[in-house]
Design a protein around this motif. Structure first.
Motif, PDB file in Angstrom:
ATOM      1  N   LEU A   2      54.446  23.405  31.500  1.00 55.34           N
ATOM      2  CA  LEU A   2      53.730  23.029  33.370  1.00 55.34           C
ATOM      3  C   LEU A   2      53.185  21.393  32.689  1.00 55.34           C
ATOM      4  O   LEU A   2      51.766  21.638  32.428  1.00 55.34           O
ATOM      5  CB  LEU A   2      53.295  24.002  34.509  1.00 55.34           C
ATOM      6  N   THR A   3      53.039  20.283  33.555  1.00 55.51           N
ATOM      7  CA  THR A   3      52.575  19.627  33.196  1.00 55.51           C
ATOM      8  C   THR A   3      51.543  19.299  34.339  1.00 55.51           C
ATOM      9  O   THR A   3      51.138  20.118  34.967  1.00 55.51           O
ATOM     10  CB  THR A   3      52.613  17.764  33.138  1.00 55.51           C
ATOM     11  N   ASP A   4      50.317  18.603  34.786  1.00 58.22           N
ATOM     12  CA  ASP A   4      48.937  17.995  35.246  1.00 58.22           C
ATOM     13  C   ASP A   4      50.032  17.861  36.503  1.00 58.22           C
ATOM     14  O   ASP A   4      49.114  17.984  38.111  1.00 58.22           O
ATOM     15  CB  ASP A   4      47.631  17.372  34.844  1.00 58.22           C
ATOM     16  N   ALA A   5      50.649  16.312  36.053  1.00 58.35           N
ATOM     17  CA  ALA A   5      51.756  16.517  37.162  1.00 58.35           C
ATOM     18  C   ALA A   5      52.276  17.366  37.981  1.00 58.35           C
ATOM     19  O   ALA A   5      52.977  17.378  39.316  1.00 58.35           O
ATOM     20  CB  ALA A   5      52.194  15.108  37.075  1.00 58.35           C
ATOM     21  N   ASP A   6      53.354  18.396  37.378  1.00 56.64           N
ATOM     22  CA  ASP A   6      53.683  18.706  37.850  1.00 56.64           C
ATOM     23  C   ASP A   6      52.633  20.318  38.490  1.00 56.64           C
ATOM     24  O   ASP A   6      53.657  20.788  39.837  1.00 56.64           O
ATOM     25  CB  ASP A   6      54.170  20.310  36.624  1.00 56.64           C
ATOM     26  N   ILE A   7      51.813  20.707  38.139  1.00 61.55           N
ATOM     27  CA  ILE A   7      50.839  21.782  38.997  1.00 61.55           C
ATOM     28  C   ILE A   7      50.398  21.010  40.472  1.00 61.55           C
ATOM     29  O   ILE A   7      49.913  21.433  41.253  1.00 61.55           O
ATOM     30  CB  ILE A   7      49.532  22.191  38.109  1.00 61.55           C
ATOM     31  N   ASP A   8      50.084  19.337  39.842  1.00 64.87           N
ATOM     32  CA  ASP A   8      49.443  18.479  41.351  1.00 64.87           C
ATOM     33  C   ASP A   8      50.693  18.525  42.100  1.00 64.87           C
ATOM     34  O   ASP A   8      50.464  18.840  43.543  1.00 64.87           O
ATOM     35  CB  ASP A   8      49.573  17.460  40.884  1.00 64.87           C
ATOM     36  N   ASN A   9      52.289  18.379  41.865  1.00 63.83           N
ATOM     37  CA  ASN A   9      53.307  18.858  42.711  1.00 63.83           C
ATOM     38  C   ASN A   9      53.536  20.203  43.996  1.00 63.83           C
ATOM     39  O   ASN A   9      53.229  19.777  44.758  1.00 63.83           O
ATOM     40  CB  ASN A   9      54.862  18.295  42.408  1.00 63.83           C
ATOM     41  N   ILE A  10      53.220  20.847  42.365  1.00 62.25           N
ATOM     42  CA  ILE A  10      53.224  22.563  43.623  1.00 62.25           C
ATOM     43  C   ILE A  10      52.205  22.520  44.547  1.00 62.25           C
ATOM     44  O   ILE A  10      52.532  22.480  44.972  1.00 62.25           O
ATOM     45  CB  ILE A  10      52.756  23.770  42.034  1.00 62.25           C
ATOM     46  N   MET A  11      50.668  22.228  44.629  1.00 58.56           N
ATOM     47  CA  MET A  11      49.764  21.998  44.742  1.00 58.56           C
ATOM     48  C   MET A  11      49.492  21.164  45.957  1.00 58.56           C
ATOM     49  O   MET A  11      49.320  21.707  47.421  1.00 58.56           O
ATOM     50  CB  MET A  11      48.108  21.183  43.825  1.00 58.56           C
ATOM     51  N   ALA A  12      50.308  20.131  46.519  1.00 62.19           N
ATOM     52  CA  ALA A  12      51.169  19.007  47.031  1.00 62.19           C
ATOM     53  C   ALA A  12      51.642  19.696  48.297  1.00 62.19           C
ATOM     54  O   ALA A  12      51.469  20.268  49.621  1.00 62.19           O
ATOM     55  CB  ALA A  12      51.545  17.952  46.797  1.00 62.19           C
ATOM     56  N   TYR A  13      52.682  20.992  47.589  1.00 65.04           N
ATOM     57  CA  TYR A  13      53.770  22.057  48.500  1.00 65.04           C
ATOM     58  C   TYR A  13      52.737  22.646  49.063  1.00 65.04           C
ATOM     59  O   TYR A  13      53.134  23.138  50.481  1.00 65.04           O
ATOM     60  CB  TYR A  13      54.245  22.082  48.276  1.00 65.04           C
ATOM     61  N   THR A  14      51.659  23.156  48.780  1.00 60.97           N
ATOM     62  CA  THR A  14      51.413  24.396  48.791  1.00 60.97           C
ATOM     63  C   THR A  14      50.255  24.007  50.046  1.00 60.97           C
ATOM     64  O   THR A  14      49.509  24.684  50.679  1.00 60.97           O
ATOM     65  CB  THR A  14      50.641  25.607  48.026  1.00 60.97           C
ATOM     66  N   SER A  15      50.151  22.869  50.230  1.00 60.53           N
ATOM     67  CA  SER A  15      48.847  22.578  51.144  1.00 60.53           C
ATOM     68  C   SER A  15      49.321  21.672  51.960  1.00 60.53           C
ATOM     69  O   SER A  15      48.712  21.675  52.661  1.00 60.53           O
ATOM     70  CB  SER A  15      47.985  20.698  49.787  1.00 60.53           C
ATOM     71  N   GLN A  16      50.263  21.736  52.116  1.00 65.06           N
ATOM     72  CA  GLN A  16      50.848  21.404  53.614  1.00 65.06           C
ATOM     73  C   GLN A  16      51.086  22.089  54.357  1.00 65.06           C
ATOM     74  O   GLN A  16      50.855  23.447  54.120  1.00 65.06           O
ATOM     75  CB  GLN A  16      52.848  21.549  53.480  1.00 65.06           C
ATOM     76  N   PRO A  17      50.599  21.822  55.968  1.00 67.14           N
ATOM     77  CA  PRO A  17      50.591  22.496  56.840  1.00 67.14           C
ATOM     78  C   PRO A  17      51.628  23.449  57.339  1.00 67.14           C
ATOM     79  O   PRO A  17      52.353  22.936  57.088  1.00 67.14           O
ATOM     80  CB  PRO A  17      49.700  21.443  57.849  1.00 67.14           C
ATOM     81  N   LYS A  18      51.251  25.133  57.905  1.00 62.15           N
ATOM     82  CA  LYS A  18      52.256  25.599  58.745  1.00 62.15           C
ATOM     83  C   LYS A  18      52.939  24.998  59.527  1.00 62.15           C
ATOM     84  O   LYS A  18      52.019  25.007  60.238  1.00 62.15           O
ATOM     85  CB  LYS A  18      51.592  27.311  58.639  1.00 62.15           C
TER      86      LYS A  18
END
Length: 455
Positions: A136-152
């Motif tokens: 996983l690249t930094d961009a891939d991890i940033d994408n995952i973090m963006a998804y997990t940071s979305q409000p419920k």
């Protein structure tokens, strides 16, 4: 000439009330048609459109992050509940981004290095080793973090929450219906009064013209006339006996036939979701159908193969359930956990188990021999042939009658599959010459002999 009365006035009164009732009906239907239109607020639609499409929190593409999360992370993590690993919603706010890069790529190395946060996290999750993702690249991890940071997402309104609006419409409809009903009662009352007046007028006419009413001669009651006709009595008795025998025979032939039997099970299991939407093969759960006489009841361990990490129902309500809610299915999963003694918070078995008393649906008499392996593995019969389209059943039921006639008809109509089986091919060739046919059925090979099923 004596005047009896003005009959045209009655017709005018009747016509007036009919027109009045029709006007009430048209007005009420107009109110009902206008009610739905009045509830549509263009401003609300504009506000709703303006409220959608909120930008995801943090850097990265949340859509790509969701794909990566479902592919790599969902087996052990959930957004809002603990699974094998901790819940990940908002993890980017709880941890340093550089620390997350190192942890995701190689958590074991960080634990060995003595990183205090890594060691603590490892201990909090029962020393479960996280899979390393060095690709996983930094961009891939940033994408995952963006998804997990979305409000419920806000919980969908429960069924029945629209009762206020529906009640208002129903109230308006009820008022309109009451108006229509009142108009009809009024018209009925006018007709009754008119009939009374017409009857009184006719009596006056008879009295004024000295007309004598003809008295009817008393006739024999219908039932006495029928009883005296011996032919009709005999025909009736014969018809009653024949129809009674027919219905009694039909009733007796249905004893022990449980077609359509649909019992309530201790844990609600939807074949529509599992076999239909998720495409799980029947023989994955009923594996003994390949090698045994019985198809078997799947053990709860088979259920836990998937539900160890599926504690909440996440299906689409438009394709999976109609009358049941997500909360209902999630509660049924909890029943499974209670039965096997699984603590979803601690992610371990407690040792406290509760037996599940499943209700048997398909049950043949003791004097009937049926072998699933013979039909499933040897004959290649699909499960749906006997059990129906189970992938569409929300609640499992007995689809076929399972009577002897039903089995014999199947043996007479089903061709024997001989492809790839030299033993059956040899028998097929010999019997095909004997019977003068191109394809043999199960009946041609002895499928209707009594000893095949009764011994």
């Amino acid at each position: 000439m004596k005047k009896v009365g003005n009959h045209s006035s009655f017709s005018r009164i009747l016509l007036f009330f009919l027109v009045l009732s029709l006007s009430f009906s048209v007005a009420s239907f107009g109110q009902q048609a206008a009610a739905p239109a009045a509830t549509t607020d263009p401003a609300a639609g504009a506000a709703g459109a303006a409220g959608t499409g909120a930008a995801p929190a943090g850097a990265g593409d949340a859509a790509k992050g969701k794909e990566l999360f479902n592919t790599l992370c969902a087996a052990c993590h959930k957004l809002d509940a603990k699974a094998t690993g901790p819940a990940l919603r908002g993890v980017a706010d709880r941890r340093d981004r550089q620390w997350l890069y190192k942890w995701i790529r190689n958590s074991s190395e960080m634990i060995k290095s003595g990183d205090p946060d890594a060691v603590k996290l490892f201990a909090e999750n029962n020393n479960a080793v996280m899979t390393a993702f060095p690709q996983l690249t930094d961009a891939d991890i940033d994408n995952i973090m963006a998804y997990t940071s979305q409000p419920k997402e806000a919980a969908a309104p429960a069924p029945g929450s629209d009762k206020v609006g529906a009640g208002a419409v129903a109230a308006e409809s009820g008022v309109s219906n009451n108006i229509i009903l009142g108009a009809l009662v009024l018209v009925l009352g006018v007709l009754i009064v008119m009939l009374y007046l017409v009857n009184r007028t006719l009596k006056r006419v008879v009295s004024a013209n000295n007309i004598e009413e003809v008295q009817k001669e008393p006739s024999l009651p219908l039932w006495k006339a029928y009883a005296k006709n011996q032919f009709l009595v005999l025909v009736t008795v014969i018809l009653l006996m024949l129809s009674g025998a027919y219905f009694i025979y039909g009733y007796l032939m249905q004893i022990g036939v449980d077609q359509g039997y649909e019992p309530v099970q201790p844990i609600h299991f939807s074949h529509k979701i599992h076999a239909g939407d998720n495409g799980i093969d029947c023989k994955y759960c009923h594996s003994s159908a390949r090698v045994s006489k019985h198809s078997g009841i799947p053990s709860l361990n088979i259920c836990m193969n998937c539900h160890k990490n599926i504690a909440e129902f996440q299906g689409d309500k438009d394709s999976t359930y109609v009358e049941y809610s997500k909360e209902f299915y999630t509660a049924e999963i909890q029943k499974l956990y209670d039965a096997v003694g699984w603590d979803k918070t601690a992610q371990k078995y407690t040792g406290k188990q509760k037996p599940v008393k499943w209700v048997r649906i398909h049950n043949l008499p003791d004097f009937v021999y049926f072998n699933h392996a013979q039909h499933v593995s040897v004959a290649g019969v699909e499960c749906q042939t006997c059990h129906g389209p189970v992938e569409t059943f929300e609640i499992m039921k007995q689809h076929s009658s399972l009577t002897m006639g039903w089995c014999i008809n199947c043996h007479r109509e089903t061709d024997v599959k001989v492809e790839g089986n030299d033993y059956y091919k040899k028998i097929h060739d010999e019997l095909a010459k004997k019977y003068g046919v191109q394809k043999l059925t199960a009946a041609n090979m002895g499928g209707t002999e009594c000893g095949k099923c009764h011994y």
